[in-house]
Design an enzyme around this catalytic site. Structure first.
Site, mmCIF file in Angstrom:
data_model
loop_
_atom_site.group_PDB
_atom_site.id
_atom_site.type_symbol
_atom_site.label_atom_id
_atom_site.label_comp_id
_atom_site.label_asym_id
_atom_site.label_seq_id
_atom_site.Cartn_x
_atom_site.Cartn_y
_atom_site.Cartn_z
ATOM 1 N N HIS A 70 36.830 36.677 53.295
ATOM 2 C CA HIS A 70 37.964 36.908 53.304
ATOM 3 C C HIS A 70 38.732 36.818 54.322
ATOM 4 O O HIS A 70 38.142 36.493 55.515
ATOM 5 C CB HIS A 70 38.050 38.804 53.221
ATOM 6 C CG HIS A 70 39.220 39.588 52.920
ATOM 7 N ND1 HIS A 70 40.215 39.724 53.812
ATOM 8 C CD2 HIS A 70 39.598 39.876 51.571
ATOM 9 C CE1 HIS A 70 41.069 40.274 53.374
ATOM 10 N NE2 HIS A 70 41.023 40.449 52.035
ATOM 11 N N ASP B 137 37.288 41.524 44.696
ATOM 12 C CA ASP B 137 37.166 40.923 43.612
ATOM 13 C C ASP B 137 35.667 40.780 43.274
ATOM 14 O O ASP B 137 35.353 40.413 42.072
ATOM 15 C CB ASP B 137 37.869 39.643 43.637
ATOM 16 C CG ASP B 137 39.318 39.744 43.881
ATOM 17 O OD1 ASP B 137 39.802 39.148 44.735
ATOM 18 O OD2 ASP B 137 40.042 40.664 43.257
HETATM 19 C C1 SDX Z 1 41.857 38.736 47.563
HETATM 20 O O1 SDX Z 1 44.237 38.684 52.103
HETATM 21 C C2 SDX Z 1 44.193 39.824 51.331
HETATM 22 O O2 SDX Z 1 44.054 40.983 51.703
HETATM 23 C C3 SDX Z 1 43.417 39.468 49.794
HETATM 24 C C4 SDX Z 1 43.001 40.583 49.007
HETATM 25 C C5 SDX Z 1 44.164 41.751 48.655
HETATM 26 O O3 SDX Z 1 43.665 42.818 48.480
HETATM 27 O O4 SDX Z 1 45.340 41.195 48.414
HETATM 28 O O5 SDX Z 1 41.974 41.151 49.541
HETATM 29 C C6 SDX Z 1 42.520 40.110 47.603
HETATM 30 O O6 SDX Z 1 42.469 37.641 47.596
HETATM 31 C C7 SDX Z 1 40.532 38.655 48.129
HETATM 32 C C8 SDX Z 1 39.999 37.359 48.381
HETATM 33 C C9 SDX Z 1 39.685 36.560 46.776
HETATM 34 N N1 SDX Z 1 39.363 35.181 46.818
HETATM 35 C C10 SDX Z 1 37.869 34.657 46.619
HETATM 36 O O7 SDX Z 1 37.097 35.472 46.421
HETATM 37 C C11 SDX Z 1 37.774 33.294 46.580
HETATM 38 C C12 SDX Z 1 36.763 32.714 47.453
HETATM 39 N N2 SDX Z 1 36.935 32.906 48.975
HETATM 40 C C13 SDX Z 1 37.708 31.944 49.460
HETATM 41 O O8 SDX Z 1 38.143 31.019 48.958
HETATM 42 C C14 SDX Z 1 37.826 32.198 51.006
HETATM 43 O O9 SDX Z 1 37.076 33.262 51.361
HETATM 44 C C15 SDX Z 1 39.401 33.083 51.197
HETATM 45 C C16 SDX Z 1 40.401 32.284 50.524
HETATM 46 C C17 SDX Z 1 39.242 34.458 50.621
HETATM 47 C C18 SDX Z 1 39.667 33.036 52.499
HETATM 48 O O10 SDX Z 1 39.715 31.749 53.135
HETATM 49 P P1 SDX Z 1 39.873 31.688 54.558
HETATM 50 O O11 SDX Z 1 39.930 32.711 55.588
HETATM 51 O O12 SDX Z 1 41.119 30.595 54.749
HETATM 52 O O13 SDX Z 1 38.567 30.822 55.117
HETATM 53 P P2 SDX Z 1 38.249 29.135 55.146
HETATM 54 O O14 SDX Z 1 38.730 28.768 53.783
HETATM 55 O O15 SDX Z 1 38.888 28.760 56.313
HETATM 56 O O16 SDX Z 1 36.702 29.332 55.500
HETATM 57 C C19 SDX Z 1 36.006 29.484 56.555
HETATM 58 C C20 SDX Z 1 34.586 28.900 56.198
HETATM 59 C C21 SDX Z 1 34.763 27.530 55.730
HETATM 60 O O17 SDX Z 1 33.671 26.724 56.117
HETATM 61 P P3 SDX Z 1 33.572 25.819 57.521
HETATM 62 O O18 SDX Z 1 34.963 24.951 57.280
HETATM 63 O O19 SDX Z 1 33.653 26.929 58.567
HETATM 64 O O20 SDX Z 1 32.327 25.053 57.253
HETATM 65 O O21 SDX Z 1 34.049 29.729 55.309
HETATM 66 C C22 SDX Z 1 33.706 28.868 54.027
HETATM 67 C C23 SDX Z 1 34.595 27.570 54.105
HETATM 68 O O22 SDX Z 1 34.355 26.698 53.377
HETATM 69 N N3 SDX Z 1 34.034 29.799 52.967
HETATM 70 C C24 SDX Z 1 33.291 29.678 51.989
HETATM 71 C C25 SDX Z 1 33.763 30.650 51.073
HETATM 72 N N4 SDX Z 1 34.791 31.292 51.757
HETATM 73 C C26 SDX Z 1 35.059 30.573 52.912
HETATM 74 N N5 SDX Z 1 32.091 29.051 51.519
HETATM 75 C C27 SDX Z 1 31.590 29.211 50.409
HETATM 76 N N6 SDX Z 1 32.290 30.241 49.444
HETATM 77 C C28 SDX Z 1 33.122 31.073 49.820
HETATM 78 N N7 SDX Z 1 33.500 31.957 48.972
#
Ligand code: SDX
Length: 392
Positions: free
Chosen positions: A271, A328
């Site tokens: 998140h 989710d």
């Molecule tokens: C919602 O904003 C809100 O409040 C949203 C929400 C709401 O109520 O409105 O809470 C609802 O959208 C919840 C989120 C639902 N999405 C998912 O579950 C999709 C999977 N999650 C990711 O795509 C990700 O965690 C996000 C999009 C939610 C957040 O992404 P960020 O903050 O931009 O984090 P990032 O992409 O910069 O990742 C940071 C690191 C990376 O690794 P490094 O580059 O540091 O090596 O964490 C890793 C990412 O690769 N990472 C994951 C991961 N999420 C982040 N690795 C594996 N699986 C994951 N799910």
């Protein structure tokens, strides 16, 4: 990297506005609606009351609740011509695309909700949209099955009314199961608002141009559709089903999620704000356990989800990056237990988030926030003269 500073582009930490609606503490895993902790609201309130709280800032008195509820019931129908719009879609159309279209189309049948200026006009537009949106959400599901599109039943509360419009079969009597509608009510409460998330920021951005409420919410629905945002609840179940079909080896899939050469991500994990457990995920997980027990349902997907959660929470990669289950991760388990099909999960998220979108749009307009117009770092071509095509 501009040689001066490292920029964290993409609205990752932008203080976009000042708001009094929802408070989040990502490190503590705290979420308050108008100052009330989500744990108490989820336990003691109901979705209609939460809609009032988000829109008006206070829990309603009995009279205020009855007036609000009565207004919603007054608008508990949709113009018949709207059915011609939904008829034009193929049954295979994704419900979120249909919902966004229908929400924008509502403007044409509710001119009073377009050029609103005063708080009273905004409250009227809000009550109109809240009443009619339940129909549109239910109709997007009916469309996929070719079922007749019903109008509301004012003998029911908001959530029961939605559930009946969505799931009543034309040839059978319809029984409201309170275990089902109470679980649904709690889920909608947990999705009602969440500060400046992607879809809410979209509603605010579009609304900042003084676009009408319905069209602004229609844009928010499109933002929520994305698999990185609200679309994640559908993607979680598809992921759990994939892992189950693949033999249920969660360690293999956690390893894939960590592999930078693999585009697979653990849906429902991570998140932008919560670097601790999403407080909603904890409540939803307990509600899922209770509901499955009450309905006597065994869901293999829940077992896989719990194994996945256990493995990930003990894994260095997830611990280092503070990746925890989000709202989710478990919500799809409940929707499935309620008989809601996977492609409808994000529509359910939209139904829950509707009062938050409206409250944030109303706050933005009443505070007189300026039209959104961010800037950029330009790294394109430098100044140069035009060259005729014969000389290129
Ligand atoms: C919602 O904003 C809100 O409040 C949203 C929400 C709401 O109520 O409105 O809470 C609802 O959208 C919840 C989120 C639902 N999405 C998912 O579950 C999709 C999977 N999650 C990711 O795509 C990700 O965690 C996000 C999009 C939610 C957040 O992404 P960020 O903050 O931009 O984090 P990032 O992409 O910069 O990742 C940071 C690191 C990376 O690794 P490094 O580059 O540091 O090596 O964490 C890793 C990412 O690769 N990472 C994951 C991961 N999420 C982040 N690795 C594996 N699986 C994951 N799910």
């Amino acid at each position: 990297q501009t040689g001066l500073i490292t920029l964290d582009l993409g609205y990752k930490n932008t203080g976009a506005t000042i708001s009094e609606i929802t408070y989040l503490d990502g490190d503590q895993g705290e979420l308050f609606y108008r100052g009330y902790p989500i744990e108490q609201i989820a336990e003691k309130s109901n979705f209609t009351e939460v809609m009032y709280l988000l829109l008006h800032g206070e829990l309603p008195t009995t009279d205020q609740f009855n007036t609000f509820n009565g207004n919603i019931k007054k608008y508990n129908f949709v113009a018949e011509e709207m059915k011609k719009i939904i008829d034009a879609f193929p049954r295979s159309a994704h419900p979120m695309g249909v919902l966004s279209t229908l929400t924008s189309a509502l403007t044409a049948f509710n001119p009073k909700a377009v050029n609103v200026q005063s708080k009273e006009e905004m409250d009227l537009a809000a009550e109109l949209l809240i009443a009619k949106f339940a129909h549109l959400a239910a109709w997007t599901y009916r469309k996929t099955l070719g079922l007749p599109l019903n109008h509301g039943d004012n003998n029911l509360n908001y959530v029961e009314n939605f559930y009946k419009m969505a799931f009543r079969l034309p040839n059978e009597d319809f029984e409201i199961n309170p275990v089902v509608t109470q679980a649904l009510d709690k889920l909608l409460i947990l999705h009602a608002d969440h500060e400046q998330n992607c879809s809410t920021s979209t509603v605010r951005m579009v609304g900042s141009a003084h676009t009408g409420l319905f069209a602004s919410v229609s844009a928010g629905i499109s933002a929520l559709w994305g698999p990185l945002h609200g679309g994640a609840n559908q993607a979680v179940i598809e992921m759990l089903e994939l892992i189950e079909k693949d033999g249920g080896d969660v360690n293999k899939w956690v390893a894939k999620a960590k592999d930078k050469n693999d585009s697979f991500r653990l849906m429902g994990f991570g998140h932008r704000v919560y670097k601790n457990f999403d407080p909603r995920a904890k409540i939803i997980k307990k509600a899922a356990d209770d509901l499955l027990a009450a309905l006597g349902i065994e869901d293999k997907a829940l077992d896989i989800a719990m194994q996945l959660e256990k493995v990930a929470l003990e894994d260095e990669y997830f611990i280092e990056r503070k990746l925890y289950p989000n709202v989710d991760f478990y919500s799809g388990i409940i929707y499935r237990a309620l008989g809601i099909p996977t492609e409808m999960f994000t529509v359910m998220f939209a139904l829950g988030r509707l009062p938050g979108w409206i409250a944030q749009w109303k706050e933005m307009r009443l505070k007189g926030d300026p039209i959104g117009r961010p800037r950029q770092i330009y790294q394109g071509a430098q100044l140069r003269d035009y060259v005729d095509i014969s000389k290129r």
